[in-house]
Design a protein around this motif. Structure first.
Motif, PDB file in Angstrom:
ATOM      1  N   LEU A 258       0.707  -1.036   0.008  1.00 12.92           N
ATOM      2  CA  LEU A 258       0.105  -0.050   0.089  1.00 12.92           C
ATOM      3  C   LEU A 258       0.907   1.323  -0.195  1.00 12.92           C
ATOM      4  O   LEU A 258       0.290   2.093  -0.323  1.00 12.92           O
ATOM      5  CB  LEU A 258      -1.036   0.139   1.371  1.00 12.92           C
ATOM      6  N   GLY A 259       1.951   1.052   0.297  1.00  8.63           N
ATOM      7  CA  GLY A 259       2.886   2.363   0.429  1.00  8.63           C
ATOM      8  C   GLY A 259       2.909   3.493  -0.751  1.00  8.63           C
ATOM      9  O   GLY A 259       2.764   4.485  -0.692  1.00  8.63           O
ATOM     10  N   LEU A 260       3.263   2.709  -1.971  1.00  5.94           N
ATOM     11  CA  LEU A 260       3.385   3.447  -3.420  1.00  5.94           C
ATOM     12  C   LEU A 260       2.071   4.165  -3.673  1.00  5.94           C
ATOM     13  O   LEU A 260       1.784   5.021  -4.218  1.00  5.94           O
ATOM     14  CB  LEU A 260       4.007   2.727  -4.513  1.00  5.94           C
ATOM     15  N   ASN A 261       1.042   3.245  -3.280  1.00  7.10           N
ATOM     16  CA  ASN A 261      -0.541   3.907  -3.738  1.00  7.10           C
ATOM     17  C   ASN A 261      -0.743   4.745  -2.912  1.00  7.10           C
ATOM     18  O   ASN A 261      -1.290   5.921  -3.376  1.00  7.10           O
ATOM     19  CB  ASN A 261      -1.401   2.515  -3.610  1.00  7.10           C
ATOM     20  N   ARG A 262      -0.262   4.948  -1.611  1.00  4.95           N
ATOM     21  CA  ARG A 262      -0.671   5.871  -0.695  1.00  4.95           C
ATOM     22  C   ARG A 262       0.083   7.086  -0.906  1.00  4.95           C
ATOM     23  O   ARG A 262      -0.548   8.231  -1.058  1.00  4.95           O
ATOM     24  CB  ARG A 262      -0.274   5.536   0.763  1.00  4.95           C
ATOM     25  N   LEU A 263       1.367   6.977  -1.278  1.00  2.22           N
ATOM     26  CA  LEU A 263       2.366   7.851  -2.147  1.00  2.22           C
ATOM     27  C   LEU A 263       1.626   8.778  -3.137  1.00  2.22           C
ATOM     28  O   LEU A 263       1.472   9.807  -3.245  1.00  2.22           O
ATOM     29  CB  LEU A 263       3.632   7.296  -2.309  1.00  2.22           C
ATOM     30  N   ARG A 264       1.227   8.102  -4.308  1.00  2.00           N
ATOM     31  CA  ARG A 264       0.586   8.353  -5.305  1.00  2.00           C
ATOM     32  C   ARG A 264      -0.754   9.451  -4.798  1.00  2.00           C
ATOM     33  O   ARG A 264      -0.724  10.349  -5.263  1.00  2.00           O
ATOM     34  CB  ARG A 264       0.143   7.384  -6.456  1.00  2.00           C
ATOM     35  N   VAL A 265      -1.496   8.698  -4.068  1.00  2.00           N
ATOM     36  CA  VAL A 265      -2.819   9.482  -3.718  1.00  2.00           C
ATOM     37  C   VAL A 265      -2.530  10.634  -3.160  1.00  2.00           C
ATOM     38  O   VAL A 265      -3.081  11.711  -3.231  1.00  2.00           O
ATOM     39  CB  VAL A 265      -3.617   8.365  -2.870  1.00  2.00           C
ATOM     40  N   ILE A 266      -1.606  10.833  -1.992  1.00  2.00           N
ATOM     41  CA  ILE A 266      -1.104  12.108  -1.451  1.00  2.00           C
ATOM     42  C   ILE A 266      -0.701  12.977  -2.320  1.00  2.00           C
ATOM     43  O   ILE A 266      -1.163  14.209  -2.257  1.00  2.00           O
ATOM     44  CB  ILE A 266      -0.209  11.705  -0.402  1.00  2.00           C
ATOM     45  N   MET A 267      -0.030  12.770  -3.164  1.00  2.00           N
ATOM     46  CA  MET A 267       0.565  13.645  -4.530  1.00  2.00           C
ATOM     47  C   MET A 267      -0.336  14.166  -5.295  1.00  2.00           C
ATOM     48  O   MET A 267      -0.431  15.313  -5.652  1.00  2.00           O
ATOM     49  CB  MET A 267       1.867  12.957  -5.152  1.00  2.00           C
ATOM     50  N   GLU A 268      -1.408  13.429  -5.634  1.00  2.00           N
ATOM     51  CA  GLU A 268      -2.358  13.654  -6.478  1.00  2.00           C
ATOM     52  C   GLU A 268      -3.339  14.490  -5.759  1.00  2.00           C
ATOM     53  O   GLU A 268      -4.121  15.598  -6.642  1.00  2.00           O
ATOM     54  CB  GLU A 268      -3.009  12.547  -7.191  1.00  2.00           C
ATOM     55  N   ALA A 269      -3.557  14.447  -4.519  1.00  2.00           N
ATOM     56  CA  ALA A 269      -4.441  15.164  -3.654  1.00  2.00           C
ATOM     57  C   ALA A 269      -3.994  16.527  -3.478  1.00  2.00           C
ATOM     58  O   ALA A 269      -4.685  17.604  -3.262  1.00  2.00           O
ATOM     59  CB  ALA A 269      -4.793  14.685  -2.254  1.00  2.00           C
ATOM     60  N   HIS A 270      -2.599  16.785  -3.717  1.00  2.00           N
ATOM     61  CA  HIS A 270      -2.089  18.116  -3.956  1.00  2.00           C
ATOM     62  C   HIS A 270      -1.859  18.783  -5.198  1.00  2.00           C
ATOM     63  O   HIS A 270      -1.075  19.537  -5.516  1.00  2.00           O
ATOM     64  CB  HIS A 270      -0.493  18.040  -2.985  1.00  2.00           C
TER      65      HIS A 270
END
Length: 236
Positions: free
Chosen positions: A196-208
């Protein structure tokens, strides 16, 4: 005797991500409730018996329960919806805070990193806590998954109206595709880690309003991860 499942039907079930998230969070919640009940019962038993050996065993049991509870909390957090609380934040402060976090979490490995930071006063509009989680995931992956021998280079610069962070790491063995990098949760599952780490990273980046990309160079045996964020209005 039942007929064998055809090869082309074994992976035919498609479950919406929102349903998967709901299941993971509900299961985590239910299990934590049971663990909390066991924790309370253990504390009660400890108070009933003054035997030092038994108290020591109960203490170890409670530590095991605490560790499992923390694991479930992290799992639930890993699939949770990202809702950033945006504030003005200097890009240079982001990197400085990141350096401190990496040095604290990886005291042995952090000395191997070369930081190439372009100075400036560019401003971002971000949630610092969420971004620290996202950026530190890059370092966690580098140190925990088949680390190679060679230079680790973290660089930050301003490119037009975007803040760009890159991390170059040696990877002698790398057989993964970067085409859907960060878009395949649960793809690689190991003990205590659920992909889940990379998916979480991507989601956080896209939310910004940001982006995440990765590219592997087989000639140099290096993996280059790029994270970019838009500058705050007027920050260029």
């Amino acid at each position: 005797m039942a007929d064998a499942v055809p090869e082309n039907r074994r992976d035919s079930l498609n479950v919406p991500w929102i349903d998967t998230v709901r299941l993971v969070q509900q299961l985590s919640h239910d299990l934590r409730n049971h663990l909390n009940a066991i924790e309370l019962q253990s504390a009660y038993i400890s108070e009933l018996d003054a035997n030092p050996e038994l108290k020591g065993e109960i203490k170890r049991l409670r530590e095991m329960i605490s560790g499992l509870t923390a694991l479930l909390q992290n799992l639930s957090r890993g699939v949770a919806e990202v809702k950033p609380d945006l504030i003005p934040y200097r890009a240079s402060d982001l990197i400085e805070d990141l350096r401190k976090k990496v040095a604290h979490e990886f005291p042995n490995e952090s000395s191997e990193i070369t930081w190439e930071i372009e100075k400036g006063d560019a401003m971002l509009n971000v949630d610092p806590q969420l971004l620290q989680q996202a950026f530190s995931e890059v370092f966690t992956n580098a140190f925990q998954h088949d680390p190679g021998k060679g230079a680790l280079v973290a660089a930050a610069r301003i490119d037009g109206k975007r803040f760009v962070f890159t991390f170059r790491e040696p990877k002698a063995r790398f057989e993964l595709s970067t085409e859907n990098w960060g878009r395949e949760p649960f793809r690689k599952v190991t003990r205590g880690h659920y992909g889940l780490g990379l998916n979480r990273l991507r989601v956080i980046m896209e939310a910004h309003g940001g982006e995440m990309h990765a590219k592997y160079d087989p000639k140099d045996s290096t993996l280059l991860t790029t994270l970019s964020l838009p500058l705050a209005h007027g920050g260029d």
